[in-house]
Design a protein around this motif. Structure first.
Motif, PDB file in Angstrom:
ATOM      1  N   VAL B  56       0.839  -1.204   0.000  1.00  0.00           N
ATOM      2  CA  VAL B  56       0.000   0.000   0.000  1.00  0.00           C
ATOM      3  C   VAL B  56       0.874   1.255   0.000  1.00  0.00           C
ATOM      4  CG1 VAL B  56      -1.623   1.383   1.386  1.00  0.00           C
ATOM      5  CG2 VAL B  56      -2.014  -1.072   1.088  1.00  0.00           C
ATOM      6  N   ILE B  93      -6.715  -5.329  -0.547  1.00  0.00           N
ATOM      7  CA  ILE B  93      -6.366  -4.343   0.488  1.00  0.00           C
ATOM      8  C   ILE B  93      -5.743  -3.128  -0.190  1.00  0.00           C
ATOM      9  CG2 ILE B  93      -4.915  -3.909   2.520  1.00  0.00           C
ATOM     10  CD1 ILE B  93      -5.009  -7.022   3.005  1.00  0.00           C
ATOM     11  N   GLU B  96      -8.347  -1.108  -2.254  1.00  0.00           N
ATOM     12  CA  GLU B  96      -9.221  -0.288  -1.399  1.00  0.00           C
ATOM     13  C   GLU B  96      -8.436   0.910  -0.853  1.00  0.00           C
ATOM     14  OE1 GLU B  96     -12.425  -2.064  -0.731  1.00  0.00           O
ATOM     15  OE2 GLU B  96     -13.053   0.008  -0.454  1.00  0.00           O
ATOM     16  N   ALA B  97      -7.191   0.660  -0.482  1.00  0.00           N
ATOM     17  CA  ALA B  97      -6.397   1.707   0.169  1.00  0.00           C
ATOM     18  C   ALA B  97      -5.894   2.770  -0.809  1.00  0.00           C
ATOM     19  CB  ALA B  97      -5.224   1.092   0.924  1.00  0.00           C
ATOM     20  N   VAL B  98      -5.927   2.487  -2.099  1.00  0.00           N
ATOM     21  CA  VAL B  98      -5.560   3.540  -3.065  1.00  0.00           C
ATOM     22  C   VAL B  98      -6.801   4.089  -3.768  1.00  0.00           C
ATOM     23  CG1 VAL B  98      -3.231   2.646  -3.457  1.00  0.00           C
ATOM     24  CG2 VAL B  98      -5.075   1.989  -5.021  1.00  0.00           C
ATOM     25  N   GLY B  99      -7.960   3.567  -3.411  1.00  0.00           N
ATOM     26  CA  GLY B  99      -9.189   4.080  -4.005  1.00  0.00           C
ATOM     27  C   GLY B  99      -9.454   3.580  -5.406  1.00  0.00           C
TER      28      GLY B  99
END
Lengths: 390, 349, 131
Positions: B56, B93, B96-99
């Motif tokens: 991430v 993961i 989601e964490a970078v959109g």
């Protein structure tokens, strides 16, 4: 609204009561309060039980009914019994519920009990259970323990007002001094500032001796209409004020991190209700779950200017029979802090003080006493004012 | 269709342990080890870092470098041999964490140290065919080496992420071509439920690393008709400092060509991140028009070779996110006790 | 923590998504559906915080529950984000460097896990800016 008085009061011994269960200690306190009031179980028509976390500490909920049962008030008498929860303010709130019930006329003889059995789980479990009084999702998940949260209040109080570790330690030392004369106290030992400062660090700047201990214990009081109080006792203790206030659950959302606005608001409401000012109060039992909490409390309740609580504590102004007697019982620090019991235990102490029964820890000429019970890091505050004069 | 790198980002944890500190515990001779491995210190993850957090962090550096609209990302592939879960993707993961979620595809890759470059190749295929607009390919690891194994001196933590696209105007580097060389050569492996990998000792050398790296590299040079001197820089998978130097020599690349990308002496082997980290370090200093030759190697075994040409666009995005050199700077050194704690080698019961 | 409880708040935890009230202009973290300032007059929209701010207060925790035992000593702080909202967070730097007033930025870390076989919880912590 009817005026209300306390006619019976009892606290069990506080401490690590290995041989006693939650049921044992509540019954002990309840029976003690009933005997103190000279009444019998048949007279009681309402019961409130302050308890923070029976579910976590002993895996038992539905404590209202359980305690009515073991007190002999359920089968046959069918006394209504309600468990009240507001974290560490559960006891204070149970008392307030009983007062409201009697004041409103719903009840003529109510018992308010507070109880917690904390030593049936390990230290980590206790830390986790207590962390549930904060915002589990947004404080607890980051590893914010209760000492951690109060440590952040302390750190900022130090930065803003120059409060020192010695001043914090002085609170613990003074409370141990008082607690030595309290038969129910968990720690009846003398403490020095140096001992506090040299004890292990829990959450900087709070050492282990800045923290109240993990305790078992229970307390109960009998609440009746003031007009009928003399039926039961020659020394009724009158409720002059019962006030409560809320604030944000998370410390980080507060208006001011070093002021417990809920304490300020509950204090103001209580003074107003009683028609008194801080100068009129002879002693106050404050919620010193950590030494910093007592410093914030004596400021927030108007006994000292904001930021002056630390120096006042170190200067001895809060000692027994000094400027204001703060925590003559020994407070949570020395007496112990069975979380749900604390608020009721404070009321029992007020009763003893105002009856002049406090022995070596007696506050001279006590006429008005205040109790201050906090839930979480200040999301709930309950303040009561008591007097031996109507 | 032209495909290439829209952006890239790296991440290295701040902690390091020196070769001497590990050698001290096992009574090893640090000088001999340093001379043999040419690894002087290696990165160590924080207690709360794993391959997913590293993936991430690298991916965020990649998207933040160019201010990417992450909803354009149509695929996220994370290569690692230390995925936190045996079953449950790391890539979701990251996405989601970078959109980038939810209009996209994702999967995790594993091919020892070349899972990250395999992810790059798959993204090249997807953007090249027009199936997706942008692909996010990541190599990230918190590598494991058994205590007192040779790997303990090199197994490091870090990762690099690449956004692969097909719009020539937004490419900071064009990937001119790629070539892979793959056989079934068990030189290094980790069985299900085992904490530490096992390896074939010296068998990992000639039949493993050198055969595959040189074959892959030669294959690409032959396919493209290029020669080592056509390139300004070269990067080879760097399990230690010695192997890439020897591979370069065998292929006719110079020490100067591999110098900017040879981060292993101060970083250790970041496994799936290793070659991608070397390319990132080289891109950090490359000028428009420079050509970079890179060959990743994964035990088991295979190699992925790439020919990269830097465009003018690269100058636009300097200084927006940390360079590999900046990530290597200012480390916090750990003693072996702290290192063991950070690596989860202390059992709390 | 249970899986659905965590998953429900994932956007706030991963990407610092909170709320902005268009009526009073206040920012809140995490997401709130009702503006505590304006109540029903409020007009809340979701807002992704930049992830920069400064330390309002802090502590270093040495004694904790089993869940966080492998992290001690760890720094905990209340951070005021540049938009104005405050939150409680671990600061992942060396504890002795953490102090009131220092600038911080968000990082992606493990928040915890349900034992060795349960789910791993990821989310945002903060790190000191380089001085």
């Amino acid at each position: 609204m009817r005026e209300v008085a306390i006619v019976g009061a009892k606290t069990t011994e506080f401490g690590e009561l290995w041989e006693k269960s939650l049921r044992d200690i509540v019954v002990e306190a309840g029976v003690g309060a009933i005997e103190d009031a000279g009444i019998s179980g048949e007279d009681i028509d309402m019961m409130y039980v302050g308890n923070m976390s029976g579910g976590k500490f002993i895996e038992q909920e539905h404590l209202g009914a359980l305690i009515a049962d073991y007190s002999g008030l359920a089968k046959g008498l069918n006394v209504p019994s309600t468990r009240v929860e507001a974290a560490c303010a559960s006891g204070g709130l149970a008392l307030r519920q009983a007062i409201q019930a009697v004041a409103s006329g719903y009840s003529n003889v109510a018992i308010a009990a507070g109880a917690e059995k904390m030593t049936d789980i390990d230290g980590s479990g206790v830390t986790d259970a207590l962390a549930a009084a904060a915002d589990r999702e947004w404080e607890g998940i980051q590893g914010a323990t209760f000492p951690g949260i109060y440590a952040m209040i302390a750190k900022l109080h130090m930065a803003q007002y120059g409060t020192t570790s010695e001043q914090l330690a002085a609170v613990a030392v003074k409370n141990h001094e008082n607690g030595m004369n309290n038969p129910i106290a968990q720690f009846k030992s003398k403490l020095t500032i140096e001992q506090v400062l040299k004890s292990i660090m829990v959450s900087d700047p709070l050492h282990i001796l800045d923290c109240s201990p993990v305790s078992d214990g229970a307390a109960a009081v009998i609440v009746v209409p003031a007009d009928e109080a003399h039926k039961y006792t020659d020394t009724p203790i009158y409720i002059k004020a019962s006030a409560q206030a809320s604030d944000t659950i998370a410390l980080h959302d507060r208006r001011d991190i070093t002021t417990l606005d809920a304490s300020v608001a509950a204090g103001k409401r209580a003074y107003e209700m009683a028609g008194l000012t801080p100068k009129d109060i002879n002693f106050v039992e404050v919620h010193d779950c950590f030494t910093i909490a007592e410093i914030c409390a004596i400021e927030d309740l108007g006994f000292f200017e904001k930021g002056k609580g630390g120096p006042a504590s170190l200067a001895g102004e809060t000692a027994l029979n000094a400027k204001i007697s703060v925590n003559p019982s020994g407070g949570l620090k020395s007496t112990g802090h069975p979380v749900g019991a604390t608020g009721v235990k404070q009321a029992v102490e007020a009763v003893h003080q105002l009856r002049g029964e406090a022995g070596k820890r007696q506050v001279n000429g006590a006429k008005y006493g205040m109790t201050h019970n906090v839930g979480g890091s200040g999301a709930t505050a309950v303040v009561h004012i008591f007097s031996n004069e109507r | 269709m032209t495909v290439g790198i829209v952006s890239y980002g790296a991440y290295i944890p701040r902690y390091r342990i020196k070769t001497e500190e590990i050698a001290k515990v096992w009574g090893g001779d640090a000088e001999i080890l340093k001379n043999g491995l040419k690894v002087f210190e290696k990165s160590v993850p924080d207690v709360d870092e794993d391959a997913a957090t590293i993936a991430v962090s690298a991916a965020r550096n990649a998207v933040n470098r160019v201010g990417l609209d992450t909803q354009r990302i149509g695929a996220v592939y994370t290569g690692s041999e230390s995925h936190p879960y045996a079953v449950k993707p790391t890539s979701t993961i990251v996405a989601e964490a970078v959109g980038a979620s939810p209009d996209m595809t994702a999967a995790d890759f594993e091919f020892a140290c070349k899972a990250g470059s395999a992810a790059v190749q798959v993204c090249m295929g997807l953007v090249g065919s027009g199936m997706i607009d942008l692909g996010l390919a990541i190599g990230a690891d918190v590598s494991q080496g058994a205590p007192n194994d040779a790997l303990e001196y090199t197994a490091a933590a870090g990762g690099a992420a690449y956004v692969i696209g097909n719009k020539e105007s937004e490419l900071i580097a064009i990937i001119e071509d790629t070539y892979s060389f793959t056989t079934d050569t068990p030189d290094f492996w980790r069985r299900e439920s085992q904490h530490y990998p096992s390896h074939g000792g010296r068998f990992t050398g000639d039949p493993g690393y050198f055969r595959h790296v040189t074959s892959g590299a030669k294959g690409l040079l032959k396919k493209m008709g290029t020669k080592p001197e056509d390139y300004d820089y070269a990067v080879f998978h760097q399990p230690n400092g010695k192997f890439p130097e020897r591979a370069a020599q065998m292929l006719g690349f110079t020490k100067e060509q591999i110098k900017p990308g040879l981060v292993v002496p101060r970083l250790g082997n970041t496994y799936s991140g290793s070659c991608l980290m070397g390319i990132a370090a080289t891109l950090d200093i490359a000028k428009p028009g420079d050509r970079i030759f890179a060959t990743a190697y994964g035990s088991g075994a295979g190699s992925d070779a790439f020919s990269i040409r830097v465009t003018d666009k690269i100058e636009e995005f300097r200084g927006k996110v940390p360079t590999v050199e900046e990530l290597l700077a200012d480390p916090i050194y750990l003693d072996y006790g702290k290192y063991a704690h950070h690596k989860g080698k202390i059992n709390f019961g | 923590m249970t899986v659905p409880r965590f998953w429900r708040e994932q956007q706030s935890r991963y990407n610092l998504v909170g709320s902005h009230c268009k009526t009073c202009g206040n920012y809140y973290y995490p997401i709130r559906n009702l503006c505590p300032e304006c109540r029903r007059d409020g007009d809340m929209e979701q807002y992704k915080f930049k992830g920069t701010g400064k330390i309002v207060t802090c502590t270093v925790t040495h004694t904790t529950s089993d869940e966080f035992n492998d992290l001690v000593p760890y720094a905990l702080a209340i951070v005021e984000l540049d938009e104005g909202a405050k939150l409680t967070t671990q600061i992942v730097d060396e504890p002795e460097k953490v102090a009131i007033g220092k600038r911080v930025h968000s990082v992606f870390r493990k928040l915890g896990s349900d034992g060795d076989s349960g789910i791993i919880y990821y989310g945002t912590k903060f790190e000191l800016d380089k001085e």
